[in-house]
Write a protein that holds these residues in place. Sequence first.
Motif, PDB file in Angstrom:
ATOM      1  N   LEU A 199      37.889  30.856  46.858  1.00  0.00           N
ATOM      2  CA  LEU A 199      36.883  30.162  46.063  1.00  0.00           C
ATOM      3  C   LEU A 199      37.354  30.069  44.617  1.00  0.00           C
ATOM      4  N   LEU A 200      37.027  28.949  43.976  1.00  0.00           N
ATOM      5  CA  LEU A 200      37.435  28.762  42.588  1.00  0.00           C
ATOM      6  C   LEU A 200      36.616  29.662  41.670  1.00  0.00           C
ATOM      7  N   ALA A 201      37.306  30.375  40.796  1.00  0.00           N
ATOM      8  CA  ALA A 201      36.654  31.264  39.838  1.00  0.00           C
ATOM      9  C   ALA A 201      37.164  30.967  38.439  1.00  0.00           C
ATOM     10  N   LEU A 228      33.245  34.621  34.430  1.00  0.00           N
ATOM     11  CA  LEU A 228      32.475  33.489  33.918  1.00  0.00           C
ATOM     12  C   LEU A 228      31.696  32.757  34.997  1.00  0.00           C
ATOM     13  N   GLY A 229      32.311  32.541  36.167  1.00  0.00           N
ATOM     14  CA  GLY A 229      31.595  31.795  37.199  1.00  0.00           C
ATOM     15  C   GLY A 229      32.422  31.626  38.455  1.00  0.00           C
ATOM     16  N   LEU A 230      31.712  31.347  39.544  1.00  0.00           N
ATOM     17  CA  LEU A 230      32.337  31.040  40.829  1.00  0.00           C
ATOM     18  C   LEU A 230      31.818  29.679  41.259  1.00  0.00           C
ATOM     19  N   TRP A 231      32.726  28.814  41.784  1.00  0.00           N
ATOM     20  CA  TRP A 231      32.381  27.420  42.020  1.00  0.00           C
ATOM     21  C   TRP A 231      32.725  27.029  43.453  1.00  0.00           C
ATOM     22  N   PRO A 232      31.847  27.338  44.403  1.00  0.00           N
ATOM     23  CA  PRO A 232      32.101  26.952  45.797  1.00  0.00           C
ATOM     24  C   PRO A 232      32.204  25.431  45.921  1.00  0.00           C
ATOM     25  N   GLY A 233      33.127  24.967  46.759  1.00  0.00           N
ATOM     26  CA  GLY A 233      33.291  23.532  46.942  1.00  0.00           C
ATOM     27  C   GLY A 233      34.229  22.886  45.956  1.00  0.00           C
TER      28      GLY A 233
END
Length: 358
Positions: A199-201, A228-233
Amino acid sequence: MVGHRVWIMTFILLSVLGCTGPRTTAVPASNPQERTPVLGRLPATFSGDFPCADCPGIRYQLTLHPDHAFFLSLTYLERNSRFDSIGSWIVSPDGQRLVLYDESVSPDQFRIIDPNNLRKLGIDGHDIATGLNYTLTRANDVESPESHLALRGMYRYVADAGSFSECLTGRRWPVMQQADNASLEQTYVKFRKQPNDELLATVEGRVVTKSGADGATPHPMLIVDRFLGLWPGETCGARLATSTLENTYWKLTRLAGMPVIVPEQQREPAMVLHQEQHRLAGSGGCNRLMGEYRLDRRLVSFSQVAGTKMACRAGMEQEEHFIEALGRTAAWTVIGEHLELFDAEGKQLARFEARALR
């Protein structure tokens, strides 16, 4: 209103001055050391002090690696402030320019004077007309200072160990279990669908050299200072690739700074801007979307955006926010394979990722 005009004019200037032609995909070198035709032996560090409007100077330290990764450190002298960045470098087809790609809209460029000297170019890719020093000189030793970086990459956690594959360089680092690693790990476990998912982090962190638990040869590892954040998809996109605003299938990945979640058995929110008729077509997730757009360099506006009238069990609020964001859009930028839309004040409204046209 003055602030709005200043921000919009900034986008126009970036459009006019920041055009450097299409990005060229470079083939990474596999050897730890390599002699290149125009840059000589790599890795190598180039350094120099550049002029500064309100300080004694800006110390540039640029390290180029054979796998086409670079680390850049800018130190503002007598201010005790330093800014670090990471990315990929290429040499222009004519062998005369070094181009550095990071998360910026416009890449830094240097003229390759010889294997030992690089001269910084203006944002338009031409020489800076001045008698001041803008030359970086090869250092005797390769410098590897501990860098404090804003990073974007694919993260996974398997067998009690996390790893992070950085988007711009393709480098993969083990993640140390300290600092804010726990937040990254816990959020990943919450969103992953399969144990081995990537997953993109986004994080702020440091790349340090540490020995393994078994005392093996030291190797780079990532310390996550701030999650900072996790960006599913969303993914990194292809390295050193770039997409065009029009005639590209743009999948919506972030909305108002939050990840876009696609409910089960629904289409993904996405849009295509068809250049020929300046027509928008896409999906809000539940309903098909249609509308018109007007493009003026870095400025874009959408009008008559409407959708079909289906009702879905989930995702309706997200779809409404998507349509609202299009109505507020004033400007755009594409960095690599990601499109960002902004309002008139420069606030990011939405982020998309280029996918194969469907």
